[in-house]
Scaffold this motif. Structure first.
Motif, PDB file in Angstrom:
ATOM      1  N   CYS A   1      10.369  54.966  93.407  1.00 46.64           N
ATOM      2  CA  CYS A   1      11.480  54.761  92.788  1.00 46.64           C
ATOM      3  C   CYS A   1      12.315  53.905  93.357  1.00 46.64           C
ATOM      4  O   CYS A   1      13.672  53.759  92.910  1.00 46.64           O
ATOM      5  CB  CYS A   1      11.839  56.404  93.125  1.00 46.64           C
ATOM      6  SG  CYS A   1      12.213  56.680  95.156  1.00 46.64           S
TER       7      CYS A   1
ATOM      8  N   LYS B   1      11.472  64.495  92.856  1.00 51.60           N
ATOM      9  CA  LYS B   1      12.111  63.801  91.926  1.00 51.60           C
ATOM     10  C   LYS B   1      10.812  63.857  90.708  1.00 51.60           C
ATOM     11  O   LYS B   1       9.387  64.040  91.241  1.00 51.60           O
ATOM     12  CB  LYS B   1      11.766  61.649  92.327  1.00 51.60           C
ATOM     13  CG  LYS B   1      12.577  61.573  92.966  1.00 51.60           C
ATOM     14  CD  LYS B   1      13.255  59.978  93.563  1.00 51.60           C
ATOM     15  CE  LYS B   1      14.147  60.715  94.691  1.00 51.60           C
ATOM     16  NZ  LYS B   1      14.087  58.389  95.055  1.00 51.60           N
TER      17      LYS B   1
ATOM     18  N   VAL C   1      13.406  58.032  99.434  1.00 53.12           N
ATOM     19  CA  VAL C   1      12.462  56.885  98.531  1.00 53.12           C
ATOM     20  C   VAL C   1      11.475  56.336  98.955  1.00 53.12           C
ATOM     21  O   VAL C   1      11.123  56.524  99.808  1.00 53.12           O
ATOM     22  CB  VAL C   1      13.635  55.502  99.115  1.00 53.12           C
ATOM     23  CG1 VAL C   1      14.748  55.459  97.696  1.00 53.12           C
ATOM     24  CG2 VAL C   1      14.434  55.178 100.524  1.00 53.12           C
ATOM     25  N   CYS C   2      10.625  56.001  98.227  1.00 56.33           N
ATOM     26  CA  CYS C   2       9.558  55.544  98.252  1.00 56.33           C
ATOM     27  C   CYS C   2       9.451  54.119  97.605  1.00 56.33           C
ATOM     28  O   CYS C   2      10.003  54.068  96.325  1.00 56.33           O
ATOM     29  CB  CYS C   2       8.467  56.472  97.903  1.00 56.33           C
ATOM     30  SG  CYS C   2       7.736  57.298  95.946  1.00 56.33           S
TER      31      CYS C   2
ATOM     32  N   CYS D   1       9.376  62.325  96.144  1.00 58.61           N
ATOM     33  CA  CYS D   1      10.697  61.916  97.120  1.00 58.61           C
ATOM     34  C   CYS D   1      11.452  63.429  96.645  1.00 58.61           C
ATOM     35  O   CYS D   1      11.312  63.731  95.951  1.00 58.61           O
ATOM     36  CB  CYS D   1      11.416  60.971  96.623  1.00 58.61           C
ATOM     37  SG  CYS D   1      10.314  58.946  97.140  1.00 58.61           S
TER      38      CYS D   1
ATOM     39  N   CYS E   1       7.419  60.740  91.888  1.00 58.27           N
ATOM     40  CA  CYS E   1       6.930  60.700  93.501  1.00 58.27           C
ATOM     41  C   CYS E   1       7.422  61.957  93.821  1.00 58.27           C
ATOM     42  O   CYS E   1       7.998  62.901  92.789  1.00 58.27           O
ATOM     43  CB  CYS E   1       7.209  59.462  93.659  1.00 58.27           C
ATOM     44  SG  CYS E   1       9.526  59.508  93.590  1.00 58.27           S
TER      45      CYS E   1
HETATM   46 ZN    ZN Z   1      10.117  58.341  95.521  1.00 56.49          ZN
END
Ligand code: ZN
Ligand code: ADP
Ligand code: MG
Length: 471
Positions: free
Chosen positions: A43, A23, A39-40, A28, A26
């Protein structure tokens, strides 16, 4: 009736996903099979999480700007666009405002008309909302944050398009360029646009978030008609933001138009401004491959008519095969087979050249056989179909199925004798100078030999016979 004669004016804000692995802010992944798994904290917009700018995405955006003849800014930065919606967990989208990646570019349509690009910016995608039922009358909506933070470029055009058709052509041309750059992600969310449309002299409407080429064209067609009807009915077109319902193919009112001021853009202090050296930018520039118009010129120089050159250049995969092929066969042989047969088969089966997984080597092999007179047109096509649908090597297939033009002159002569004996009328026609009779007889011989007689040889034998009055 003056108002109905007024021109249609269209400007697009196109969002396309860049083909990075991770992304924009990030690490991910950009691909995931289950909702809300890629996801993290960043995001998901959790407090304390910080964004890190993806260098690959920056490079792709800059290269895209350059390929679209934009002036690429060596320095640019990111801003926060504030709004509240469930698809935007941190209540602001990181995008660009004051200083985007690129400005003042253009795309040339086949008519030669230039569609100006005002700006190209890099931004993150919000999450996607999955509505139960339709977007207008949904009991509840689900949020998938896998999309949150996916890198997008937004390309904003000037209002230079004069109708839905031209808008569609612009999008096609845009994607061809993105394809040559290798930055475009094909598929469901490949392209989203906000389509601005007005009838000259009236208010403009923005149709938000239309997904896909076809939908953009449909939304514009239906909105153009609605506006023209409104005007010819003596009413005013309201300045508003509308949505597009794919099921009905029509637009619906969402809200009064918001202005950019409403978003309260503010510089994002979490992301340092990007600053590229001249040298770095020059490096990116030199990494841009030949694009559509250069390919067209090159193909025309190799002897192709303008039309064929354009058809081939507009499909980067086919263009690549063509360039390999003409190292071994005549450009016209390759062009004819690629445009008529290969692209025909793909169209018929609704497969894009990219999806088809065509083997350059296999197709060049087949072209060599065609040029060498080792295979007839019909069987070449059959072999190509097998390649497209069953991934078979066409040359292998022809050999294994005994479909090569491997009959010797003696056998062809024998078949010709038989055909002549069976068709006395054709002989009479032939003596009277009928070209149709030649085609007929050759066709019969090819058929009798199950496509294994080379039509050219049949023709030669027949001409010889005719000259020597051997019939
Ligand atoms: Zn993320
Ligand atoms: P906004 O401030 O509403 O975003 P912009 O001037 O930034 O308006 O333009 C947004 C988009 O609307 C651009 O793609 C532009 O080409 C298009 N646009 C501007 N004026 C018109 C118009 N009169 N008719 C159709 N589209 C327009
Ligand atoms: Mg705008």
């Amino acid at each position: 009736m003056k108002s109905t004669q007024a021109k249609t004016v269209i400007g697009l804000e196109v969002h396309v996903q860049l083909s990075t692995k991770s992304k924009l802010f990030c690490s991910c992944p950009t691909e995931a099979s289950e909702p809300n798994t890629a996801v993290c904290g960043t995001c998901l917009g959790l407090p304390g999480s910080k964004p890190f700018l993806n260098k690959k995405a920056v490079e792709m955006a800059v290269r895209t700007a350059l390929a679209l003849d934009c002036q690429a800014n060596r320095e640019f930065f990111f801003s926060r666009k504030t709004y509240f919606y469930p698809d935007l967990a941190k209540n602001y989208q990181i995008t660009q405002f004051e200083k985007p990646v690129g400005e003042n570019g253009f795309v040339v349509l086949s008519s030669g008309k230039k569609i100006r690009i005002r700006r190209l910016q890099l931004e993150e995608d919000p999450a996607s909302l999955v509505h139960e039922g339709s977007a207008q009358s949904s009991a509840f909506s689900l949020v998938d944050y896998n999309r949150s933070g996916i890198p997008l470029v937004e390309i904003v055009t000037e209002p230079d398009m004069d109708g839905p058709k031209e808008a569609r052509e612009f999008l096609n041309a845009l994607v061809v360029t993105l394809d040559y750059l290798g930055v475009f992600v094909h598929g469901k969310n490949a392209l989203k646009a906000d389509a601005n449309i007005s009838i000259e002299g009236s208010n403009r409407v923005e149709v938000k978030n239309v997904t896909g080429f076809k939908a953009v064209e449909t939304a514009l067609l239906s909105e153009e008609e609605r506006q023209r009807k409104t005007i010819s009915g003596g009413k005013k077109v309201a300045r508003e933001t509308r949505g597009f319902d794919e099921k009905t193919g029509s637009t619906f009112s969402m809200r009064e138009k918001e202005t950019e001021e409403d978003y309260g853009y503010i510089f994002d202090p979490d992301i340092p401004p990007v600053s590229m050296s001249e040298k770095y930018l020059a490096g990116l520039k030199s990494s841009i491959p030949e694009l559509f118009s250069q390919k067209v010129e090159k193909f025309k120089k190799s002897g192709l008519p303008d039309y064929d050159a354009r058809v081939i250049a507009s499909e980067p995969v086919i263009a690549g095969i063509f360039e390999q092929a003409i190292k071994q066969v005549k450009p016209l042989t390759a062009a004819k087979f690629l445009t008529r047969e290969v692209m025909g088969i793909l169209n018929y089966n609704k497969i894009t050249p990219r999806e088809a997984g065509l083997s350059e080597k296999s197709i060049v092999g087949l072209l060599k056989m065609i040029e060498g007179g080792l295979v007839g047109e019909k069987n070449a096509k059959v072999a190509m179909i097998k390649h497209v649908l069953e991934k078979k090597d066409p040359c292998d297939f022809l050999e294994k199925n005994n479909l090569l033009l491997d009959l010797g002159e003696k056998e062809i002569g024998k078949a010709l004798e038989e055909v002549l004996a069976e068709n006395p009328r054709a002989i009479a026609d032939l003596r009277a100078g009928g070209a149709k009779a030649v085609n007929f007889i050759v066709g019969q011989v090819v058929r009798k030999t199950k496509g294994k007689a080379n039509a050219k040889i049949v023709q030669e034998l027949l001409a010889k016979k005719n000259q020597k009055h051997l019939m």
